[in-house]
Write a protein that holds these residues in place. Sequence first.
Motif, PDB file in Angstrom:
ATOM      1  N   SER A  14      16.224-120.065  -6.467  1.00 26.28           N
ATOM      2  CA  SER A  14      16.107-119.127  -6.352  1.00 26.28           C
ATOM      3  C   SER A  14      17.690-118.441  -6.410  1.00 26.28           C
ATOM      4  CB  SER A  14      15.550-118.482  -4.979  1.00 26.28           C
ATOM      5  OG  SER A  14      14.311-118.752  -4.861  1.00 26.28           O
ATOM      6  N   ILE A  15      17.474-116.942  -6.598  1.00 29.68           N
ATOM      7  CA  ILE A  15      19.022-115.987  -6.439  1.00 29.68           C
ATOM      8  C   ILE A  15      18.541-114.777  -5.667  1.00 29.68           C
ATOM      9  CG2 ILE A  15      18.431-115.271  -8.682  1.00 29.68           C
ATOM     10  CD1 ILE A  15      21.281-114.672  -9.044  1.00 29.68           C
ATOM     11  N   PHE A  16      19.609-114.690  -4.666  1.00 28.51           N
ATOM     12  CA  PHE A  16      19.735-113.510  -3.874  1.00 28.51           C
ATOM     13  C   PHE A  16      20.820-112.782  -4.105  1.00 28.51           C
ATOM     14  CE2 PHE A  16      16.766-116.616  -2.128  1.00 28.51           C
ATOM     15  CZ  PHE A  16      15.875-115.666  -1.338  1.00 28.51           C
ATOM     16  N   VAL A  17      20.589-111.376  -4.177  1.00 25.44           N
ATOM     17  CA  VAL A  17      21.759-110.586  -4.542  1.00 25.44           C
ATOM     18  C   VAL A  17      21.841-109.563  -3.258  1.00 25.44           C
ATOM     19  CG1 VAL A  17      23.056-109.116  -6.063  1.00 25.44           C
ATOM     20  CG2 VAL A  17      21.710-110.839  -7.074  1.00 25.44           C
ATOM     21  N   ILE A  18      23.110-109.683  -2.483  1.00 22.28           N
ATOM     22  CA  ILE A  18      23.255-108.755  -1.561  1.00 22.28           C
ATOM     23  C   ILE A  18      24.174-107.633  -1.446  1.00 22.28           C
ATOM     24  CG2 ILE A  18      23.420-108.855   1.245  1.00 22.28           C
ATOM     25  CD1 ILE A  18      22.904-112.113  -0.387  1.00 22.28           C
ATOM     26  N   GLY A  19      24.080-106.587  -1.297  1.00 18.91           N
ATOM     27  CA  GLY A  19      25.018-105.347  -1.171  1.00 18.91           C
ATOM     28  C   GLY A  19      25.181-104.686  -2.579  1.00 18.91           C
ATOM     29  N   ASP A  20      26.007-103.558  -2.480  1.00 20.14           N
ATOM     30  CA  ASP A  20      26.171-102.647  -3.675  1.00 20.14           C
ATOM     31  C   ASP A  20      25.038-102.467  -4.525  1.00 20.14           C
ATOM     32  OD1 ASP A  20      27.571-101.175  -5.372  1.00 20.14           O
ATOM     33  OD2 ASP A  20      29.158-102.802  -6.095  1.00 20.14           O
ATOM     34  N   LEU A  62       7.361-115.639  -2.265  1.00 23.33           N
ATOM     35  CA  LEU A  62       7.726-115.146  -3.640  1.00 23.33           C
ATOM     36  C   LEU A  62       8.847-115.705  -4.379  1.00 23.33           C
ATOM     37  CD1 LEU A  62       7.409-111.239  -2.984  1.00 23.33           C
ATOM     38  CD2 LEU A  62       5.685-112.596  -4.238  1.00 23.33           C
ATOM     39  N   SER A  63       9.199-116.808  -3.620  1.00 23.09           N
ATOM     40  CA  SER A  63      10.507-117.444  -4.059  1.00 23.09           C
ATOM     41  C   SER A  63      10.335-118.353  -5.247  1.00 23.09           C
ATOM     42  CB  SER A  63      10.961-118.363  -2.915  1.00 23.09           C
ATOM     43  OG  SER A  63       9.887-119.373  -2.637  1.00 23.09           O
ATOM     44  N   THR A  64       9.310-118.374  -5.443  1.00 22.70           N
ATOM     45  CA  THR A  64       8.963-119.435  -6.949  1.00 22.70           C
ATOM     46  C   THR A  64       9.026-118.434  -8.265  1.00 22.70           C
ATOM     47  OG1 THR A  64       6.700-119.412  -6.662  1.00 22.70           O
ATOM     48  CG2 THR A  64       7.709-121.105  -5.728  1.00 22.70           C
ATOM     49  N   ILE A  65       8.878-117.245  -8.055  1.00 23.29           N
ATOM     50  CA  ILE A  65       8.858-116.476  -9.321  1.00 23.29           C
ATOM     51  C   ILE A  65       9.994-116.548  -9.836  1.00 23.29           C
ATOM     52  CG2 ILE A  65       7.009-114.976  -8.114  1.00 23.29           C
ATOM     53  CD1 ILE A  65       8.833-112.765  -7.785  1.00 23.29           C
ATOM     54  N   ASP A  66      10.119-115.846 -11.168  1.00 25.26           N
ATOM     55  CA  ASP A  66      11.319-115.843 -12.095  1.00 25.26           C
ATOM     56  C   ASP A  66      12.221-114.542 -11.368  1.00 25.26           C
ATOM     57  OD1 ASP A  66      11.131-118.013 -13.245  1.00 25.26           O
ATOM     58  OD2 ASP A  66       9.922-117.020 -14.920  1.00 25.26           O
ATOM     59  N   GLY A  67      13.444-114.587 -11.547  1.00 27.33           N
ATOM     60  CA  GLY A  67      14.173-113.212 -11.360  1.00 27.33           C
ATOM     61  C   GLY A  67      14.844-113.352  -9.833  1.00 27.33           C
ATOM     62  N   ALA A  68      15.597-112.247  -9.541  1.00 32.82           N
ATOM     63  CA  ALA A  68      16.456-112.329  -8.369  1.00 32.82           C
ATOM     64  C   ALA A  68      15.714-111.348  -7.256  1.00 32.82           C
ATOM     65  CB  ALA A  68      17.767-111.801  -8.578  1.00 32.82           C
ATOM     66  N   PHE A  69      15.955-111.747  -6.008  1.00 34.36           N
ATOM     67  CA  PHE A  69      15.802-110.684  -4.816  1.00 34.36           C
ATOM     68  C   PHE A  69      17.038-109.827  -4.668  1.00 34.36           C
ATOM     69  CE2 PHE A  69      13.054-114.351  -4.040  1.00 34.36           C
ATOM     70  CZ  PHE A  69      11.876-113.812  -3.733  1.00 34.36           C
ATOM     71  N   VAL A  70      16.662-108.363  -4.453  1.00 32.29           N
ATOM     72  CA  VAL A  70      18.021-107.475  -4.319  1.00 32.29           C
ATOM     73  C   VAL A  70      17.830-107.161  -2.926  1.00 32.29           C
ATOM     74  CG1 VAL A  70      19.163-105.592  -4.956  1.00 32.29           C
ATOM     75  CG2 VAL A  70      18.151-107.134  -6.725  1.00 32.29           C
ATOM     76  N   ALA A  96      24.540-115.304 -11.315  1.00 31.01           N
ATOM     77  CA  ALA A  96      25.030-114.862  -9.898  1.00 31.01           C
ATOM     78  C   ALA A  96      26.662-114.432 -10.120  1.00 31.01           C
ATOM     79  CB  ALA A  96      24.659-116.186  -8.933  1.00 31.01           C
ATOM     80  N   ALA A  97      27.156-115.329 -10.869  1.00 34.70           N
ATOM     81  CA  ALA A  97      28.719-115.132 -10.948  1.00 34.70           C
ATOM     82  C   ALA A  97      28.913-113.781 -11.549  1.00 34.70           C
ATOM     83  CB  ALA A  97      29.421-116.418 -11.973  1.00 34.70           C
ATOM     84  N   THR A  98      28.294-113.501 -12.583  1.00 31.30           N
ATOM     85  CA  THR A  98      28.334-112.310 -13.417  1.00 31.30           C
ATOM     86  C   THR A  98      28.195-111.243 -12.507  1.00 31.30           C
ATOM     87  OG1 THR A  98      27.731-113.336 -15.513  1.00 31.30           O
ATOM     88  CG2 THR A  98      27.595-110.921 -15.321  1.00 31.30           C
ATOM     89  N   ILE A  99      26.850-110.890 -11.724  1.00 37.18           N
ATOM     90  CA  ILE A  99      26.735-109.678 -11.120  1.00 37.18           C
ATOM     91  C   ILE A  99      27.698-109.826  -9.890  1.00 37.18           C
ATOM     92  CG2 ILE A  99      25.154-110.777  -9.284  1.00 37.18           C
ATOM     93  CD1 ILE A  99      24.724-107.521 -11.096  1.00 37.18           C
ATOM     94  N   SER A 100      28.413-111.013  -9.185  1.00 43.42           N
ATOM     95  CA  SER A 100      29.043-110.850  -8.327  1.00 43.42           C
ATOM     96  C   SER A 100      30.735-110.316  -8.708  1.00 43.42           C
ATOM     97  CB  SER A 100      29.302-112.141  -7.282  1.00 43.42           C
ATOM     98  OG  SER A 100      30.020-112.983  -7.996  1.00 43.42           O
TER      99      SER A 100
END
Length: 312
Positions: free
Chosen positions: A183-189, A224-232, A266-270
């Motif tokens: 999974s991927i989680f994106v936090i903030g901004d 929902l952690s098995t679905i494709d895509g990130a949590f924002v 993850a690297a790109t969005i950060s």
Amino acid sequence: MMNNKVKSLIKHGFNLAIDINADILLIFTETGRTYEYYKDQEAIYKRARKNRSLKDFKSLKVVVTTPNEETFLKLKNESKIIPLLMTYRNDDRSSMIKQAVTNLFANNIVKKGDIVVSILGIPKVTGGTDTISIFEVNEYPQILKYYDYISSIEKTKGKVINEVLNLCMELAVEGREGTPVGSIFVIGDSDRVLKMSSQLILNPFEGHESFIFDKQVKGTVKELSTIDGAFVIGEKGEVLCAGRYISCSGGNIELPLGLGARHHAAATISKYTGAIAITISESGGVIRIFKNGEILSEIKPKKLSNTSEYSY
């Protein structure tokens, strides 16, 4: 009965620190009661050794740490200890110790090679002291870099990131119904993150007020952690969406070989936003935290315990 158990742990932990000539005795407390038991034991120890050298005892640093600000203010009035305020209440003992050691490093209280005896227990539970742990500070673990960063940012944002990391730790260790999860989680901004991403599926959190601190919301995120895509997730902990596609396009991203699209996203969005991104590898359950397009910290939850750490 509970008091007797805690008093016995304090007694044996204290004597153990003296016997092995430890550098630091680290005591965790919520209300300060555990420290009061320690003071009783210290007095007994001094009386028993009044005719013998106290050199070993005098060289022992006693650090008392708490996440409770009211307790911390009381501890600051004690002259024979080093009081330490924990920024967050962790969900496991290993993380409690590592957060404390981070603060010890930051305050030049501990150094590599030091022996630490810690007395701690069930997080968030008053009177839950039940563990004596010995470890040697022989390296600066990756998770300490994470806590060092967390202690430097605004408290609410740090608390949200910490909560997401705890959730990632659970997913990395437990998976979902026994199946490894990536999974991927994106936090903030969040505004910029949403502009740089798009929905892969209908957003299950749209129209709902969902915060990551809510147990039901965390349960839903796990489902929902098995679905494709990130949590924002917003800086106040609001879960804005799931199943978000983040493009990996963008130059000047250098990551170790073997890391796939999830990590590059993850690297790109950060890098191009002010967000923090956290990934869980489907193979191995390794957690990586990204900041400014780089890996800030890499954590292996299944191997968090230091090989030189012993618990009783």
